[in-house]
Design a protein around this motif. Structure first.
Motif, PDB file in Angstrom:
ATOM      1  N   ASN A  59       1.125  -1.306   0.289  1.00  0.00           N
ATOM      2  CA  ASN A  59      -0.130   0.310  -0.105  1.00  0.00           C
ATOM      3  C   ASN A  59       0.739   1.255  -0.007  1.00  0.00           C
ATOM      4  N   ASN A  60       0.211   2.511  -0.796  1.00  0.00           N
ATOM      5  CA  ASN A  60       1.400   3.339  -1.306  1.00  0.00           C
ATOM      6  C   ASN A  60       0.515   4.485   0.108  1.00  0.00           C
ATOM      7  N   ASN A  61       1.595   5.298   0.471  1.00  0.00           N
ATOM      8  CA  ASN A  61       0.406   6.265   1.761  1.00  0.00           C
ATOM      9  C   ASN A  61       0.659   7.939   1.029  1.00  0.00           C
ATOM     10  N   SER A 116     -19.976   4.502  -2.319  1.00  0.00           N
ATOM     11  CA  SER A 116     -19.087   5.333  -3.505  1.00  0.00           C
ATOM     12  C   SER A 116     -18.635   5.395  -3.676  1.00  0.00           C
ATOM     13  N   TYR A 117     -17.594   4.937  -2.148  1.00  0.00           N
ATOM     14  CA  TYR A 117     -16.021   5.236  -2.396  1.00  0.00           C
ATOM     15  C   TYR A 117     -14.606   4.108  -2.184  1.00  0.00           C
ATOM     16  N   PRO A 118     -13.632   3.512  -2.296  1.00  0.00           N
ATOM     17  CA  PRO A 118     -12.859   3.280  -2.030  1.00  0.00           C
ATOM     18  C   PRO A 118     -12.077   3.079  -0.816  1.00  0.00           C
ATOM     19  N   SER A 119     -12.166   1.924  -0.491  1.00  0.00           N
ATOM     20  CA  SER A 119     -11.072   1.688   0.867  1.00  0.00           C
ATOM     21  C   SER A 119     -10.142   2.509   1.064  1.00  0.00           C
ATOM     22  N   PHE A 120     -11.012   3.891   2.303  1.00  0.00           N
ATOM     23  CA  PHE A 120      -9.400   4.716   2.341  1.00  0.00           C
ATOM     24  C   PHE A 120      -9.708   4.761   3.863  1.00  0.00           C
ATOM     25  N   SER A 121      -7.825   4.718   5.418  1.00  0.00           N
ATOM     26  CA  SER A 121      -8.748   5.135   6.085  1.00  0.00           C
ATOM     27  C   SER A 121      -6.955   6.319   6.540  1.00  0.00           C
ATOM     28  N   GLU A 122      -7.767   6.686   7.736  1.00  0.00           N
ATOM     29  CA  GLU A 122      -6.478   8.077   8.419  1.00  0.00           C
ATOM     30  C   GLU A 122      -6.174   7.747   9.679  1.00  0.00           C
ATOM     31  N   THR A 123      -4.682   7.827   9.981  1.00  0.00           N
ATOM     32  CA  THR A 123      -4.529   7.859  11.265  1.00  0.00           C
ATOM     33  C   THR A 123      -4.890   9.845  11.894  1.00  0.00           C
ATOM     34  N   ALA A 175       0.261  19.393  11.603  1.00  0.00           N
ATOM     35  CA  ALA A 175       0.514  18.224  11.594  1.00  0.00           C
ATOM     36  C   ALA A 175       0.345  17.546  10.076  1.00  0.00           C
ATOM     37  N   VAL A 176       0.922  16.129  10.239  1.00  0.00           N
ATOM     38  CA  VAL A 176       0.667  15.581   9.401  1.00  0.00           C
ATOM     39  C   VAL A 176       0.173  14.391   9.841  1.00  0.00           C
ATOM     40  N   LEU A 177      -0.525  14.644   8.695  1.00  0.00           N
ATOM     41  CA  LEU A 177      -1.662  12.889   8.816  1.00  0.00           C
ATOM     42  C   LEU A 177      -1.446  11.837   7.815  1.00  0.00           C
ATOM     43  N   GLU A 178      -1.363  11.043   7.765  1.00  0.00           N
ATOM     44  CA  GLU A 178      -0.899   9.315   7.210  1.00  0.00           C
ATOM     45  C   GLU A 178      -2.554   8.992   6.538  1.00  0.00           C
ATOM     46  N   PHE A 179      -2.694   8.209   5.290  1.00  0.00           N
ATOM     47  CA  PHE A 179      -3.513   8.039   5.348  1.00  0.00           C
ATOM     48  C   PHE A 179      -3.250   6.849   3.901  1.00  0.00           C
ATOM     49  N   TYR A 180      -3.516   5.655   4.075  1.00  0.00           N
ATOM     50  CA  TYR A 180      -3.323   4.135   3.839  1.00  0.00           C
ATOM     51  C   TYR A 180      -4.422   4.099   2.715  1.00  0.00           C
ATOM     52  N   PHE A 181      -3.929   3.019   1.542  1.00  0.00           N
ATOM     53  CA  PHE A 181      -5.169   3.772   0.414  1.00  0.00           C
ATOM     54  C   PHE A 181      -4.758   1.873   0.487  1.00  0.00           C
ATOM     55  N   THR A 182      -5.881   1.403   0.338  1.00  0.00           N
ATOM     56  CA  THR A 182      -6.191  -0.206   0.613  1.00  0.00           C
ATOM     57  C   THR A 182      -7.319  -0.500  -0.736  1.00  0.00           C
ATOM     58  N   PRO A 183      -7.107  -0.296  -2.132  1.00  0.00           N
ATOM     59  CA  PRO A 183      -8.171  -1.086  -2.761  1.00  0.00           C
ATOM     60  C   PRO A 183      -9.045  -2.697  -2.918  1.00  0.00           C
ATOM     61  N   LEU A 184      -9.633  -2.959  -3.564  1.00  0.00           N
ATOM     62  CA  LEU A 184     -10.225  -3.812  -3.672  1.00  0.00           C
ATOM     63  C   LEU A 184     -10.133  -4.236  -4.946  1.00  0.00           C
ATOM     64  N   ALA A 185      -9.574  -3.610  -5.864  1.00  0.00           N
ATOM     65  CA  ALA A 185     -10.351  -3.556  -7.078  1.00  0.00           C
ATOM     66  C   ALA A 185      -8.567  -2.725  -8.509  1.00  0.00           C
ATOM     67  N   VAL A 186      -8.741  -3.425  -9.750  1.00  0.00           N
ATOM     68  CA  VAL A 186      -8.250  -2.200 -10.213  1.00  0.00           C
ATOM     69  C   VAL A 186      -8.690  -1.567 -11.066  1.00  0.00           C
ATOM     70  N   GLY A 187      -8.193  -0.612 -10.937  1.00  0.00           N
ATOM     71  CA  GLY A 187      -8.573   1.059 -11.722  1.00  0.00           C
ATOM     72  C   GLY A 187      -8.124   2.292 -10.934  1.00  0.00           C
ATOM     73  N   GLU A 188      -9.033   3.242 -11.659  1.00  0.00           N
ATOM     74  CA  GLU A 188      -8.565   4.597 -11.360  1.00  0.00           C
ATOM     75  C   GLU A 188     -10.200   5.168 -10.312  1.00  0.00           C
TER      76      GLU A 188
END
Length: 288
Positions: free
Chosen positions: A1-3, A27-34, A57-70
């Motif tokens: 996963n890229n952040n 309507s949105y992909p899996s997207f979470s914040e710390t 502050a710096v907030l770090e976000f993780y992108f965990t997709p379930l399907a290929v695409g944009e």
């Protein structure tokens, strides 16, 4: 996963604690914040104070997709005193690269096995995985990859570049590619077999496919490509190699018979080679 790290100014409001918050929806992909707590002029956990007394502050976000695409995501940071900061996040999920499994070894005429684990990432549906095996040669693969190494490096560098602005964020993650091939490929090569051919996984379940290696030569490594395909979760490609070892003495076979009578048994032997062989049979006994 890229952040991605997104910096945003904050006011002197109260600390906003908390852990990971799931922003995914229908309507949105899996997207979470710390979350990080941000204080006022005195600062807080994860905050930096500027000379003018304003903290950040710096907030770090993780992108965990379930399907290929944009896909696109809408990220909002809200503070009662300073207002709302809104970001449009452009996300790209790219196909996964081929993975190499640990090599296997087995005596000629015997077998060894390993397993490949898959998961159903969905919590609301069953998914189906199909397995197939296809020929593979690392020598031909390495020659083709070396000729395109410079272009692929440039492409990978471009795919992994993250651009952050106040309103637009681009991120890329690698994901199994969408299933486009059928499951009509054979389930067995000369040396490798995968079981089963088809498996249904309930929501959030996992399963291990079994890969069996039966060597057919002592002269060189044997390689094959294994594909696990799901129309819902994507496809994974694996490369595995095996080496045959010289056979050792087989386990003893016991026979019993009454005195003065005869008995018989059967010894099974399978030709492990891909060509016909001539076998000679001899009986040696310590008894006269």
């Amino acid at each position: 996963n890229n952040n991605n790290s997104v910096s945003t100014p904050t006011g002197s409001g109260n600390n906003r604690g908390g852990g990971k918050r799931d922003l995914s929806s229908s309507s949105y992909p899996s997207f979470s914040e710390t979350s990080n707590s941000v204080g006022g002029g005195g600062g807080g956990s994860g905050s930096n104070n500027n000379n003018n007394g304003v903290s950040s502050a710096v907030l770090e976000f993780y992108f965990t997709p379930l399907a290929v695409g944009e896909m696109k995501g809408d990220l909002r940071l809200v503070n009662e005193e300073t207002g709302e900061f809104r970001y449009l996040v452009n996300m790209t999920a790219t196909p996964a690269t081929m993975l190499r499994l640990p090599d296997l070894t087995a005596e000629l005429g015997r077998t060894t096995s390993t397993s490949i684990a898959v998961e159903n990432p969905y919590d609301d549906r069953d998914i189906v995985f199909t397995a197939s095996i296809a020929p593979f040669s690392s020598s031909s693969s390495s020659s083709s990859s070396s000729s395109s190494s410079s272009s692929s490096s440039s492409a990978n560098a471009a795919n992994n570049t993250t651009n952050n602005t106040n309103t637009n964020t681009n991120t890329t993650a690698t994901l199994p590619s969408s299933a486009s091939s059928s499951s009509s490929a054979p389930s067995r090569s000369q040396a490798f077999t995968i079981l089963p051919l088809r498996q249904v996984l309930p929501p959030l379940a996992s399963y291990e496919f079994k890969v069996v290696y039966s060597p057919t030569t002592l002269d060189s490594k044997e390689e094959t490509k294994i594909s696990l395909v799901s129309e819902d979760a994507g496809s994974w490609d694996y490369v595995i190699a095996g080496s045959g070892l010289p056979p050792t003495e087989a386990a003893p076979t016991h026979m019993t018979a009454a005195v003065g009578e005869s008995s018989q048994t059967t010894l099974s032997w399978r030709n492990p080679f891909s060509e016909s062989v001539y076998a000679s049979v001899q009986i040696e006994s310590d008894e006269p």
